[in-house]
Design a protein around this motif. Structure first.
Motif, PDB file in Angstrom:
ATOM      1  N   SER A   1       0.831  -1.198   0.000  1.00 53.20           N
ATOM      2  CA  SER A   1       0.000   0.000   0.000  1.00 53.20           C
ATOM      3  C   SER A   1       0.871   1.256   0.000  1.00 53.20           C
ATOM      4  O   SER A   1       2.006   1.228   0.487  1.00 53.20           O
ATOM      5  CB  SER A   1      -0.900   0.026   1.237  1.00 53.20           C
ATOM      6  OG  SER A   1      -1.761  -1.086   1.261  1.00 53.20           O
TER       7      SER A   1
ATOM      8  N   SER B   1      -9.724   0.130 -13.016  1.00 50.82           N
ATOM      9  CA  SER B   1      -8.567  -0.500 -12.369  1.00 50.82           C
ATOM     10  C   SER B   1      -8.391  -0.053 -10.928  1.00 50.82           C
ATOM     11  O   SER B   1      -7.787  -0.763 -10.125  1.00 50.82           O
ATOM     12  CB  SER B   1      -7.300  -0.199 -13.168  1.00 50.82           C
ATOM     13  OG  SER B   1      -7.044   1.187 -13.176  1.00 50.82           O
TER      14      SER B   1
ATOM     15  N   ARG C   1      -9.802  -0.692  -4.856  1.00 53.11           N
ATOM     16  CA  ARG C   1      -8.446  -0.747  -4.302  1.00 53.11           C
ATOM     17  C   ARG C   1      -7.959   0.621  -3.839  1.00 53.11           C
ATOM     18  O   ARG C   1      -7.179   0.726  -2.900  1.00 53.11           O
ATOM     19  CB  ARG C   1      -7.457  -1.287  -5.342  1.00 53.11           C
ATOM     20  CG  ARG C   1      -7.755  -2.678  -5.828  1.00 53.11           C
ATOM     21  CD  ARG C   1      -6.627  -3.206  -6.710  1.00 53.11           C
ATOM     22  NE  ARG C   1      -6.416  -2.358  -7.879  1.00 53.11           N
ATOM     23  CZ  ARG C   1      -5.218  -1.865  -8.238  1.00 53.11           C
ATOM     24  NH1 ARG C   1      -4.149  -2.129  -7.511  1.00 53.11           N
ATOM     25  NH2 ARG C   1      -5.102  -1.121  -9.319  1.00 53.11           N
TER      26      ARG C   1
ATOM     27  N   MET D   1      -3.831   3.864  -1.718  1.00 55.52           N
ATOM     28  CA  MET D   1      -3.730   2.803  -2.725  1.00 55.52           C
ATOM     29  C   MET D   1      -3.379   1.488  -2.032  1.00 55.52           C
ATOM     30  O   MET D   1      -2.339   1.412  -1.352  1.00 55.52           O
ATOM     31  CB  MET D   1      -2.661   3.143  -3.760  1.00 55.52           C
ATOM     32  CG  MET D   1      -2.897   4.478  -4.456  1.00 55.52           C
ATOM     33  SD  MET D   1      -1.763   4.760  -5.827  1.00 55.52           S
ATOM     34  CE  MET D   1      -0.202   4.853  -4.957  1.00 55.52           C
ATOM     35  N   ASN D   2      -4.218   0.492  -2.211  1.00 53.24           N
ATOM     36  CA  ASN D   2      -4.011  -0.815  -1.602  1.00 53.24           C
ATOM     37  C   ASN D   2      -3.922  -1.892  -2.680  1.00 53.24           C
ATOM     38  O   ASN D   2      -4.301  -1.666  -3.833  1.00 53.24           O
ATOM     39  CB  ASN D   2      -5.158  -1.136  -0.646  1.00 53.24           C
ATOM     40  CG  ASN D   2      -5.258  -0.158   0.496  1.00 53.24           C
ATOM     41  OD1 ASN D   2      -4.262   0.140   1.152  1.00 53.24           O
ATOM     42  ND2 ASN D   2      -6.451   0.357   0.752  1.00 53.24           N
ATOM     43  N   SER D   3      -3.432  -3.042  -2.284  1.00 49.06           N
ATOM     44  CA  SER D   3      -3.322  -4.188  -3.200  1.00 49.06           C
ATOM     45  C   SER D   3      -2.627  -3.799  -4.490  1.00 49.06           C
ATOM     46  O   SER D   3      -3.083  -4.127  -5.588  1.00 49.06           O
ATOM     47  CB  SER D   3      -4.715  -4.764  -3.484  1.00 49.06           C
ATOM     48  OG  SER D   3      -5.368  -5.139  -2.303  1.00 49.06           O
TER      49      SER D   3
ATOM     50  N   THR E   1      -0.161  -3.581  -7.631  1.00 47.80           N
ATOM     51  CA  THR E   1       0.454  -4.555  -8.533  1.00 47.80           C
ATOM     52  C   THR E   1       1.466  -3.829  -9.401  1.00 47.80           C
ATOM     53  O   THR E   1       1.453  -2.598  -9.490  1.00 47.80           O
ATOM     54  CB  THR E   1      -0.590  -5.225  -9.425  1.00 47.80           C
ATOM     55  OG1 THR E   1      -1.000  -4.308 -10.436  1.00 47.80           O
ATOM     56  CG2 THR E   1      -1.808  -5.675  -8.627  1.00 47.80           C
TER      57      THR E   1
ATOM     58  N   ASP F   1       0.464  -0.922 -11.567  1.00 50.65           N
ATOM     59  CA  ASP F   1       0.230   0.389 -10.984  1.00 50.65           C
ATOM     60  C   ASP F   1       1.478   1.275 -11.021  1.00 50.65           C
ATOM     61  O   ASP F   1       1.423   2.447 -10.639  1.00 50.65           O
ATOM     62  CB  ASP F   1      -0.245   0.251  -9.527  1.00 50.65           C
ATOM     63  CG  ASP F   1      -1.592  -0.431  -9.423  1.00 50.65           C
ATOM     64  OD1 ASP F   1      -1.728  -1.353  -8.578  1.00 50.65           O
ATOM     65  OD2 ASP F   1      -2.508  -0.049 -10.174  1.00 50.65           O
TER      66      ASP F   1
END
Length: 125
Positions: free
Chosen positions: A17, A62, A66, A82-84, A86, A89
């Motif tokens: 995150s 997207s 999240r 911002m979480n999770s 990838t 991102d």
């Protein structure tokens, strides 16, 4: 001086995150729509999350579920939780502002006339 200054970017591992912040000055912050944009390597800029002067929000497909956008009109600050995260991102993230003539948030960059300098987010797998 009209200004937006982003902070909070950095490097994080996939699944992690980050919290981005954008501090505004020089304009009537509470009357403005604010949006986070990003530009991924080799791609066009895209809107990620927006918030209007009344606190209504909009998210890209997207980002929805999240990311969370929020604003503090007292501190004249825009945030993006911002979480999770990838590797997709990974991008330079920009905050932008436009006066809220329309009454709803926007992810369309062409309408914004105040931009920050950007902050880099790098997500490793």
């Amino acid at each position: 001086r009209v200004q937006l200054v982003e902070s909070g970017g950095g490097a994080v591992q996939s699944g992690g995150s980050l919290r981005l912040s954008c501090t505004a000055s020089g304009f009537y912050f509470s009357r403005y729509c604010l949006t986070w944009f990003r530009q991924r390597p080799g791609q066009e800029r895209e809107g990620v999350a927006g918030i209007d002067s009344q606190g209504h929000t909009i998210y890209s497909d997207s980002a929805r579920g999240r990311f969370t956008i929020s604003r503090d009109n007292v501190k004249t600050t825009l945030n993006l939780e911002m979480n999770s995260l990838t590797p997709d991102d990974t991008a330079t993230y920009y905050c932008a502002a436009m006066e809220d003539y329309r009454g709803h948030p926007s992810l369309s960059g062409g309408q914004f006339d105040i931009w920050g300098q950007g902050t880099q987010v790098t997500v490793s797998s």
